[in-house]
Write a protein that holds these residues in place. Sequence first.
Motif, PDB file in Angstrom:
ATOM      1  N   GLU A   4       0.833  -1.197   0.000  1.00  0.00           N
ATOM      2  CA  GLU A   4       0.000   0.000   0.000  1.00  0.00           C
ATOM      3  C   GLU A   4       0.871   1.252   0.000  1.00  0.00           C
ATOM      4  OE1 GLU A   4      -2.849   0.009   3.090  1.00  0.00           O
ATOM      5  OE2 GLU A   4      -3.856  -1.825   2.420  1.00  0.00           O
ATOM      6  N   THR A   5       0.464   2.229  -0.804  1.00  0.00           N
ATOM      7  CA  THR A   5       1.173   3.494  -0.888  1.00  0.00           C
ATOM      8  C   THR A   5       0.563   4.489   0.090  1.00  0.00           C
ATOM      9  OG1 THR A   5       1.626   3.122  -3.240  1.00  0.00           O
ATOM     10  CG2 THR A   5       1.856   5.378  -2.415  1.00  0.00           C
ATOM     11  N   PRO A   6       1.351   5.064   0.989  1.00  0.00           N
ATOM     12  CA  PRO A   6       0.823   6.086   1.901  1.00  0.00           C
ATOM     13  C   PRO A   6       0.256   7.260   1.099  1.00  0.00           C
ATOM     14  CG  PRO A   6       3.002   5.358   2.603  1.00  0.00           C
ATOM     15  CD  PRO A   6       2.773   4.789   1.235  1.00  0.00           C
ATOM     16  N   PRO A   7      -0.849   7.854   1.549  1.00  0.00           N
ATOM     17  CA  PRO A   7      -1.458   8.972   0.806  1.00  0.00           C
ATOM     18  C   PRO A   7      -0.486  10.102   0.509  1.00  0.00           C
ATOM     19  CG  PRO A   7      -2.951   8.197   2.517  1.00  0.00           C
ATOM     20  CD  PRO A   7      -1.655   7.470   2.720  1.00  0.00           C
ATOM     21  N   HIS A   8       0.386  10.452   1.476  1.00  0.00           N
ATOM     22  CA  HIS A   8       1.294  11.584   1.252  1.00  0.00           C
ATOM     23  C   HIS A   8       2.315  11.273   0.156  1.00  0.00           C
ATOM     24  CE1 HIS A   8       3.373   9.160   4.379  1.00  0.00           C
ATOM     25  NE2 HIS A   8       4.480   9.549   3.775  1.00  0.00           N
ATOM     26  N   ASP A   9       2.673   9.985  -0.026  1.00  0.00           N
ATOM     27  CA  ASP A   9       3.581   9.615  -1.109  1.00  0.00           C
ATOM     28  C   ASP A   9       2.889   9.719  -2.462  1.00  0.00           C
ATOM     29  OD1 ASP A   9       5.666   9.174   0.585  1.00  0.00           O
ATOM     30  OD2 ASP A   9       5.523   6.977   0.564  1.00  0.00           O
ATOM     31  N   PHE A  10       1.633   9.255  -2.532  1.00  0.00           N
ATOM     32  CA  PHE A  10       0.910   9.310  -3.804  1.00  0.00           C
ATOM     33  C   PHE A  10       0.625  10.755  -4.206  1.00  0.00           C
ATOM     34  CE2 PHE A  10      -3.111   9.391  -6.220  1.00  0.00           C
ATOM     35  CZ  PHE A  10      -2.705   8.675  -7.334  1.00  0.00           C
ATOM     36  N   LEU A  11       0.291  11.606  -3.234  1.00  0.00           N
ATOM     37  CA  LEU A  11      -0.056  12.999  -3.527  1.00  0.00           C
ATOM     38  C   LEU A  11       1.173  13.870  -3.782  1.00  0.00           C
ATOM     39  CD1 LEU A  11      -2.911  13.513  -0.915  1.00  0.00           C
ATOM     40  CD2 LEU A  11      -3.162  13.229  -3.385  1.00  0.00           C
ATOM     41  N   ASP A  12       2.365  13.329  -3.593  1.00  0.00           N
ATOM     42  CA  ASP A  12       3.596  14.064  -3.876  1.00  0.00           C
ATOM     43  C   ASP A  12       3.761  14.168  -5.394  1.00  0.00           C
ATOM     44  OD1 ASP A  12       6.117  15.096  -4.173  1.00  0.00           O
ATOM     45  OD2 ASP A  12       7.141  13.563  -2.999  1.00  0.00           O
ATOM     46  N   VAL A  13       3.639  15.374  -5.934  1.00  0.00           N
ATOM     47  CA  VAL A  13       3.659  15.548  -7.393  1.00  0.00           C
ATOM     48  C   VAL A  13       5.019  15.207  -7.997  1.00  0.00           C
ATOM     49  CG1 VAL A  13       1.822  17.267  -7.345  1.00  0.00           C
ATOM     50  CG2 VAL A  13       4.199  18.009  -7.183  1.00  0.00           C
ATOM     51  N   ASP A  14       6.070  15.216  -7.186  1.00  0.00           N
ATOM     52  CA  ASP A  14       7.407  14.894  -7.696  1.00  0.00           C
ATOM     53  C   ASP A  14       7.682  13.393  -7.696  1.00  0.00           C
ATOM     54  OD1 ASP A  14       8.142  17.579  -8.122  1.00  0.00           O
ATOM     55  OD2 ASP A  14       8.609  17.821  -5.993  1.00  0.00           O
ATOM     56  N   ASN A  15       6.809  12.642  -7.067  1.00  0.00           N
ATOM     57  CA  ASN A  15       6.968  11.188  -7.018  1.00  0.00           C
ATOM     58  C   ASN A  15       6.293  10.574  -8.248  1.00  0.00           C
ATOM     59  OD1 ASN A  15       7.036   8.457  -6.476  1.00  0.00           O
ATOM     60  ND2 ASN A  15       6.286   8.645  -4.377  1.00  0.00           N
ATOM     61  N   LYS A  16       7.089  10.128  -9.195  1.00  0.00           N
ATOM     62  CA  LYS A  16       6.553   9.615 -10.454  1.00  0.00           C
ATOM     63  C   LYS A  16       6.501   8.088 -10.502  1.00  0.00           C
ATOM     64  CE  LYS A  16       7.853  13.601 -13.260  1.00  0.00           C
ATOM     65  NZ  LYS A  16       8.441  14.062 -14.542  1.00  0.00           N
ATOM     66  N   LYS A  17       6.677   7.452  -9.357  1.00  0.00           N
ATOM     67  CA  LYS A  17       6.679   5.995  -9.314  1.00  0.00           C
ATOM     68  C   LYS A  17       5.263   5.412  -9.241  1.00  0.00           C
ATOM     69  CE  LYS A  17      11.183   5.695  -7.002  1.00  0.00           C
ATOM     70  NZ  LYS A  17      11.904   5.210  -5.798  1.00  0.00           N
ATOM     71  N   HIS A  18       4.295   6.234  -8.894  1.00  0.00           N
ATOM     72  CA  HIS A  18       2.947   5.721  -8.682  1.00  0.00           C
ATOM     73  C   HIS A  18       1.981   6.231  -9.753  1.00  0.00           C
ATOM     74  CE1 HIS A  18       4.386   4.311  -4.855  1.00  0.00           C
ATOM     75  NE2 HIS A  18       4.719   5.535  -4.500  1.00  0.00           N
ATOM     76  N   LYS A  19       1.043   5.381 -10.122  1.00  0.00           N
ATOM     77  CA  LYS A  19       0.023   5.699 -11.109  1.00  0.00           C
ATOM     78  C   LYS A  19      -1.334   5.401 -10.490  1.00  0.00           C
ATOM     79  CE  LYS A  19      -1.503   4.169 -15.733  1.00  0.00           C
ATOM     80  NZ  LYS A  19      -1.142   3.312 -16.880  1.00  0.00           N
ATOM     81  N   GLY A  20      -2.260   6.346 -10.582  1.00  0.00           N
ATOM     82  CA  GLY A  20      -3.569   6.093  -9.996  1.00  0.00           C
ATOM     83  C   GLY A  20      -4.430   7.333  -9.959  1.00  0.00           C
ATOM     84  N   TYR A  21      -5.592   7.187  -9.344  1.00  0.00           N
ATOM     85  CA  TYR A  21      -6.580   8.264  -9.310  1.00  0.00           C
ATOM     86  C   TYR A  21      -7.327   8.193  -7.982  1.00  0.00           C
ATOM     87  CZ  TYR A  21     -10.382  11.278 -11.056  1.00  0.00           C
ATOM     88  OH  TYR A  21     -11.281  12.301 -11.251  1.00  0.00           O
ATOM     89  N   CYS A  22      -7.530   9.338  -7.353  1.00  0.00           N
ATOM     90  CA  CYS A  22      -8.238   9.348  -6.072  1.00  0.00           C
ATOM     91  C   CYS A  22      -9.036  10.641  -5.945  1.00  0.00           C
ATOM     92  CB  CYS A  22      -7.266   9.205  -4.907  1.00  0.00           C
ATOM     93  SG  CYS A  22      -6.211  10.656  -4.624  1.00  0.00           S
ATOM     94  N   SER A  23      -9.913  10.663  -4.980  1.00  0.00           N
ATOM     95  CA  SER A  23     -10.661  11.885  -4.683  1.00  0.00           C
ATOM     96  C   SER A  23     -10.856  11.981  -3.185  1.00  0.00           C
ATOM     97  CB  SER A  23     -12.020  11.880  -5.396  1.00  0.00           C
ATOM     98  OG  SER A  23     -12.840  10.828  -4.923  1.00  0.00           O
ATOM     99  N   PHE A  24     -10.985  13.207  -2.705  1.00  0.00           N
ATOM    100  CA  PHE A  24     -11.267  13.408  -1.289  1.00  0.00           C
ATOM    101  C   PHE A  24     -12.119  14.662  -1.132  1.00  0.00           C
ATOM    102  CE2 PHE A  24      -7.034  14.887  -2.389  1.00  0.00           C
ATOM    103  CZ  PHE A  24      -6.983  16.191  -1.903  1.00  0.00           C
ATOM    104  N   LEU A  25     -12.755  14.762   0.016  1.00  0.00           N
ATOM    105  CA  LEU A  25     -13.782  15.772   0.252  1.00  0.00           C
ATOM    106  C   LEU A  25     -13.377  16.688   1.404  1.00  0.00           C
ATOM    107  CD1 LEU A  25     -16.729  16.678  -0.461  1.00  0.00           C
ATOM    108  CD2 LEU A  25     -17.502  15.033   1.250  1.00  0.00           C
ATOM    109  N   VAL A  26     -13.466  17.989   1.178  1.00  0.00           N
ATOM    110  CA  VAL A  26     -13.286  18.972   2.247  1.00  0.00           C
ATOM    111  C   VAL A  26     -14.679  19.442   2.649  1.00  0.00           C
ATOM    112  CG1 VAL A  26     -12.318  21.211   2.881  1.00  0.00           C
ATOM    113  CG2 VAL A  26     -11.052  19.691   1.349  1.00  0.00           C
ATOM    114  N   GLN A  27     -15.082  19.131   3.868  1.00  0.00           N
ATOM    115  CA  GLN A  27     -16.471  19.398   4.229  1.00  0.00           C
ATOM    116  C   GLN A  27     -16.651  19.887   5.665  1.00  0.00           C
ATOM    117  OE1 GLN A  27     -19.049  15.968   3.879  1.00  0.00           O
ATOM    118  NE2 GLN A  27     -20.854  17.249   3.637  1.00  0.00           N
ATOM    119  N   HIS A  28     -16.018  19.256   6.617  1.00  0.00           N
ATOM    120  CA  HIS A  28     -16.333  19.518   8.018  1.00  0.00           C
ATOM    121  C   HIS A  28     -15.598  20.725   8.595  1.00  0.00           C
ATOM    122  CE1 HIS A  28     -18.716  15.938   8.186  1.00  0.00           C
ATOM    123  NE2 HIS A  28     -17.697  15.188   7.777  1.00  0.00           N
ATOM    124  N   SER A  29     -14.497  21.121   7.982  1.00  0.00           N
ATOM    125  CA  SER A  29     -13.753  22.272   8.475  1.00  0.00           C
ATOM    126  C   SER A  29     -14.033  23.494   7.599  1.00  0.00           C
ATOM    127  CB  SER A  29     -12.241  21.984   8.484  1.00  0.00           C
ATOM    128  OG  SER A  29     -11.529  23.149   8.844  1.00  0.00           O
TER     129      SER A  29
END
Length: 205
Positions: A4-29
Motif C-alpha cells: 500500500e502506498t501512503p497517501p502523502h507519497d501518492f499525492l507528492d507531485v514529484d513522485n513519479k513511481k505511482h500511477k492512480g486516481y483518487c478523490s477526497f472531500l473537504v467538508q467539516h472544516s
Amino acid sequence: KKVETPPHDFLDVDNKKHKGYCSFLVQHSKIVMKNLLSSHLPMVHLPVAIGLEAAEDDNAMDVNYGPCLWLFFGKNYIDGGGGSPSSSTLQGRPEHTDSVTHDGTWHYQLSGTKIWRLRPTTELIEKIKEHKGQKIQEQLLSGAKRKFGAADGECNNDKAKASINCDDVDKRYIEVECKQGDFLLLNTRLWWHSTLIPPQDVPCM
C-alpha cells in the motif's frame, strides 16, 4: 504481496513511481474550505453572466455554494519512473450520476488534462423534449464520439421500459477535454459522466 502506498507519497507531485486516481472531500472544516477557496484556488466566483457581457455587477449570475469541496487527483506520468513510461489512458471515475438536489456543479482544471465522457439521462432528454416540444435526442448527441449499441425502439413503449434500463439503450457520449484553466459546468444528476486521465507529464487535478 500488495504494498500500500501512503497517501502523502501518492499525492507528492514529484513522485513519479505511482500511477492512480483518487478523490477526497473537504467538508467539516469551514476554516480549511475558506482557505482553499480564498487562497489556493484561482477564483471564488464563476465568470458567468446572464447577458452576453458581464459589464455590470448586477448582470452577473448569482451562485450559491454547497457546504463541501471535492478534489480529484490523478497521476499518469508519461515518464512513469523506473523505466516504465505510461502510454495508456488511465480510467478515472467510472460512469455514474450523482445523487444531488442542486442545479449543478462546476469543475476547475487546476493542472494537467482530464477527459470527460458525458451522455444525457432519460430524465434529461424527456425534460428537453417537454421544454422544446420536439424530439431532440439526435441534436443533443450530434457530437457523439461513439455508439456502443442499441435496442432500437424498445424504450418507446412502457412495457419495455419496465424490463430494461433505457439510459443504457443508446450509449453514445459527448467527449470533453479539459485542460489547465478550463471550467466545466454540469448537472451531474442529469448527465451520466465518467473521466479518463491521458498520459501526461504533470499531475491531473
